[in-house]
Motif scaffolding. Structure first.
Motif, PDB file in Angstrom:
ATOM      1  N   ILE A  28       6.298  47.640  54.039  1.00  0.00           N
ATOM      2  CA  ILE A  28       7.215  46.673  54.901  1.00  0.00           C
ATOM      3  C   ILE A  28       6.848  45.116  54.712  1.00  0.00           C
ATOM      4  CG2 ILE A  28       8.127  46.026  57.340  1.00  0.00           C
ATOM      5  CD1 ILE A  28       7.368  49.326  57.711  1.00  0.00           C
ATOM      6  N   LEU A  29       8.049  44.512  54.390  1.00  0.00           N
ATOM      7  CA  LEU A  29       7.847  42.904  54.363  1.00  0.00           C
ATOM      8  C   LEU A  29       8.627  42.367  55.397  1.00  0.00           C
ATOM      9  CD1 LEU A  29       7.250  40.468  52.449  1.00  0.00           C
ATOM     10  CD2 LEU A  29       9.322  40.771  51.169  1.00  0.00           C
ATOM     11  N   PHE A  30       8.034  41.340  56.269  1.00  0.00           N
ATOM     12  CA  PHE A  30       8.462  40.686  57.329  1.00  0.00           C
ATOM     13  C   PHE A  30       8.780  39.142  56.895  1.00  0.00           C
ATOM     14  CE2 PHE A  30       5.995  44.064  59.373  1.00  0.00           C
ATOM     15  CZ  PHE A  30       6.845  44.193  60.412  1.00  0.00           C
ATOM     16  N   LEU A  31       9.957  38.986  57.201  1.00  0.00           N
ATOM     17  CA  LEU A  31      10.551  37.355  56.665  1.00  0.00           C
ATOM     18  C   LEU A  31      10.985  36.745  57.906  1.00  0.00           C
ATOM     19  CD1 LEU A  31      12.573  38.608  53.524  1.00  0.00           C
ATOM     20  CD2 LEU A  31      10.342  37.652  53.768  1.00  0.00           C
ATOM     21  N   CYS A  32      10.640  35.368  58.010  1.00  0.00           N
ATOM     22  CA  CYS A  32      11.509  34.466  58.583  1.00  0.00           C
ATOM     23  C   CYS A  32      11.452  33.155  57.959  1.00  0.00           C
ATOM     24  CB  CYS A  32      10.595  34.285  60.009  1.00  0.00           C
ATOM     25  SG  CYS A  32       8.906  33.699  59.981  1.00  0.00           S
ATOM     26  N   SER A  33      11.787  32.073  58.603  1.00  0.00           N
ATOM     27  CA  SER A  33      11.979  30.811  57.953  1.00  0.00           C
ATOM     28  C   SER A  33      10.727  30.264  57.350  1.00  0.00           C
ATOM     29  CB  SER A  33      12.563  29.693  58.793  1.00  0.00           C
ATOM     30  OG  SER A  33      13.805  30.212  59.196  1.00  0.00           O
ATOM     31  N   GLN A  34       9.581  29.919  58.052  1.00  0.00           N
ATOM     32  CA  GLN A  34       8.600  29.139  57.773  1.00  0.00           C
ATOM     33  C   GLN A  34       7.251  29.953  57.304  1.00  0.00           C
ATOM     34  OE1 GLN A  34      10.164  25.975  57.165  1.00  0.00           O
ATOM     35  NE2 GLN A  34       7.894  25.484  57.168  1.00  0.00           N
ATOM     36  N   ASN A  35       7.366  31.446  57.793  1.00  0.00           N
ATOM     37  CA  ASN A  35       6.016  32.207  57.636  1.00  0.00           C
ATOM     38  C   ASN A  35       5.055  31.541  58.446  1.00  0.00           C
ATOM     39  OD1 ASN A  35       3.693  33.373  55.489  1.00  0.00           O
ATOM     40  ND2 ASN A  35       4.883  34.627  56.879  1.00  0.00           N
ATOM     41  N   LYS A  36       5.255  30.971  59.978  1.00  0.00           N
ATOM     42  CA  LYS A  36       4.278  30.425  60.552  1.00  0.00           C
ATOM     43  C   LYS A  36       3.895  30.927  61.954  1.00  0.00           C
ATOM     44  CE  LYS A  36       4.358  25.319  59.122  1.00  0.00           C
ATOM     45  NZ  LYS A  36       4.890  24.318  59.417  1.00  0.00           N
ATOM     46  N   LEU A  37       5.032  31.674  62.454  1.00  0.00           N
ATOM     47  CA  LEU A  37       5.128  32.475  63.895  1.00  0.00           C
ATOM     48  C   LEU A  37       5.549  33.760  63.919  1.00  0.00           C
ATOM     49  CD1 LEU A  37       6.557  29.334  65.662  1.00  0.00           C
ATOM     50  CD2 LEU A  37       4.267  29.645  65.364  1.00  0.00           C
ATOM     51  N   ASN A  94      11.558  26.615  51.294  1.00  0.00           N
ATOM     52  CA  ASN A  94      10.971  26.258  50.223  1.00  0.00           C
ATOM     53  C   ASN A  94       9.637  25.861  50.581  1.00  0.00           C
ATOM     54  OD1 ASN A  94      12.860  27.040  48.542  1.00  0.00           O
ATOM     55  ND2 ASN A  94      14.007  24.980  48.581  1.00  0.00           N
ATOM     56  N   ASP A  95       9.564  25.211  51.945  1.00  0.00           N
ATOM     57  CA  ASP A  95       8.156  24.791  52.316  1.00  0.00           C
ATOM     58  C   ASP A  95       7.314  25.624  53.332  1.00  0.00           C
ATOM     59  OD1 ASP A  95      10.013  24.506  54.412  1.00  0.00           O
ATOM     60  OD2 ASP A  95       9.280  22.392  54.906  1.00  0.00           O
ATOM     61  N   ALA A  96       7.645  27.093  53.496  1.00  0.00           N
ATOM     62  CA  ALA A  96       7.039  27.965  53.979  1.00  0.00           C
ATOM     63  C   ALA A  96       5.461  27.991  53.794  1.00  0.00           C
ATOM     64  CB  ALA A  96       7.587  29.324  53.968  1.00  0.00           C
ATOM     65  N   GLU A  97       4.776  28.606  54.533  1.00  0.00           N
ATOM     66  CA  GLU A  97       3.379  28.837  54.477  1.00  0.00           C
ATOM     67  C   GLU A  97       3.106  29.510  53.362  1.00  0.00           C
ATOM     68  OE1 GLU A  97       0.594  27.321  56.430  1.00  0.00           O
ATOM     69  OE2 GLU A  97       2.201  26.304  56.942  1.00  0.00           O
ATOM     70  N   VAL A  98       3.950  30.830  53.265  1.00  0.00           N
ATOM     71  CA  VAL A  98       3.829  31.778  52.205  1.00  0.00           C
ATOM     72  C   VAL A  98       5.415  31.797  51.705  1.00  0.00           C
ATOM     73  CG1 VAL A  98       3.364  33.892  51.195  1.00  0.00           C
ATOM     74  CG2 VAL A  98       1.737  33.163  52.757  1.00  0.00           C
ATOM     75  N   THR A  99       5.953  31.234  50.478  1.00  0.00           N
ATOM     76  CA  THR A  99       7.337  31.248  50.135  1.00  0.00           C
ATOM     77  C   THR A  99       7.476  32.793  49.679  1.00  0.00           C
ATOM     78  OG1 THR A  99       7.031  29.005  49.818  1.00  0.00           O
ATOM     79  CG2 THR A  99       8.989  30.132  48.821  1.00  0.00           C
ATOM     80  N   LEU A 100       8.503  33.394  49.743  1.00  0.00           N
ATOM     81  CA  LEU A 100       9.031  34.498  49.307  1.00  0.00           C
ATOM     82  C   LEU A 100       9.064  34.642  47.958  1.00  0.00           C
ATOM     83  CD1 LEU A 100       9.976  37.449  49.852  1.00  0.00           C
ATOM     84  CD2 LEU A 100      12.180  36.490  50.081  1.00  0.00           C
TER      85      LEU A 100
END
Length: 118
Positions: free
Chosen positions: A15-24, A48-54
């Motif tokens: 399972i892969l969880f996604l949000c905008s920034q991968n911070k919260l 594009n500036d997420a902690e971990v970019t997809l």
């Protein structure tokens, strides 16, 4: 890529969880479900500036992609359409109103994710 496995020797649901920034939100989901039996979890951000970019590799790895908001599903479809064939995408409807590991966010994730877990 942090992939947490809680069961050895048998086929697990990835399972892969996604949000905008991968911070919260998505890292909270990854953390709280990382010890759950029968699943492996990972998380990333769509910005594009997420902690971990997809990455396409994460999409390929996942059996199920869980996004926090409908806008994330739309962005995912726009940016990664060619990698999404046959992928199941679920939308939790959780707004960006919570801090990392917020108890209210944890409860919401547990309730809204239960149907997707083995």
């Amino acid at each position: 890529m942090a992939r947490h496995s809680s069961t050895f020797g048998k086929e697990m649901k990835r399972i892969l969880f996604l949000c905008s920034q991968n911070k919260l939100r998505s890292p909270t989901a990854e953390t709280i479900f990382s010890e759950r039996n029968g699943i492996e979890v990972d998380s990333a951000g769509l910005n594009n500036d997420a902690e971990v970019t997809l990455s396409p590799e994460q999409i390929e790895w996942a059996d199920l992609i869980i996004v926090m908001e409908s806008t994330h599903r739309n962005r995912l479809n726009k940016k990664f359409r060619k990698y999404l064939a046959g992928k199941r995408i679920a939308v939790l409807g959780i707004p960006d109103d919570y801090d990392y590991m917020d108890p209210d966010l944890i409860r919401l994730l547990q309730v809204r994710c239960e149907r997707y877990f083995p």
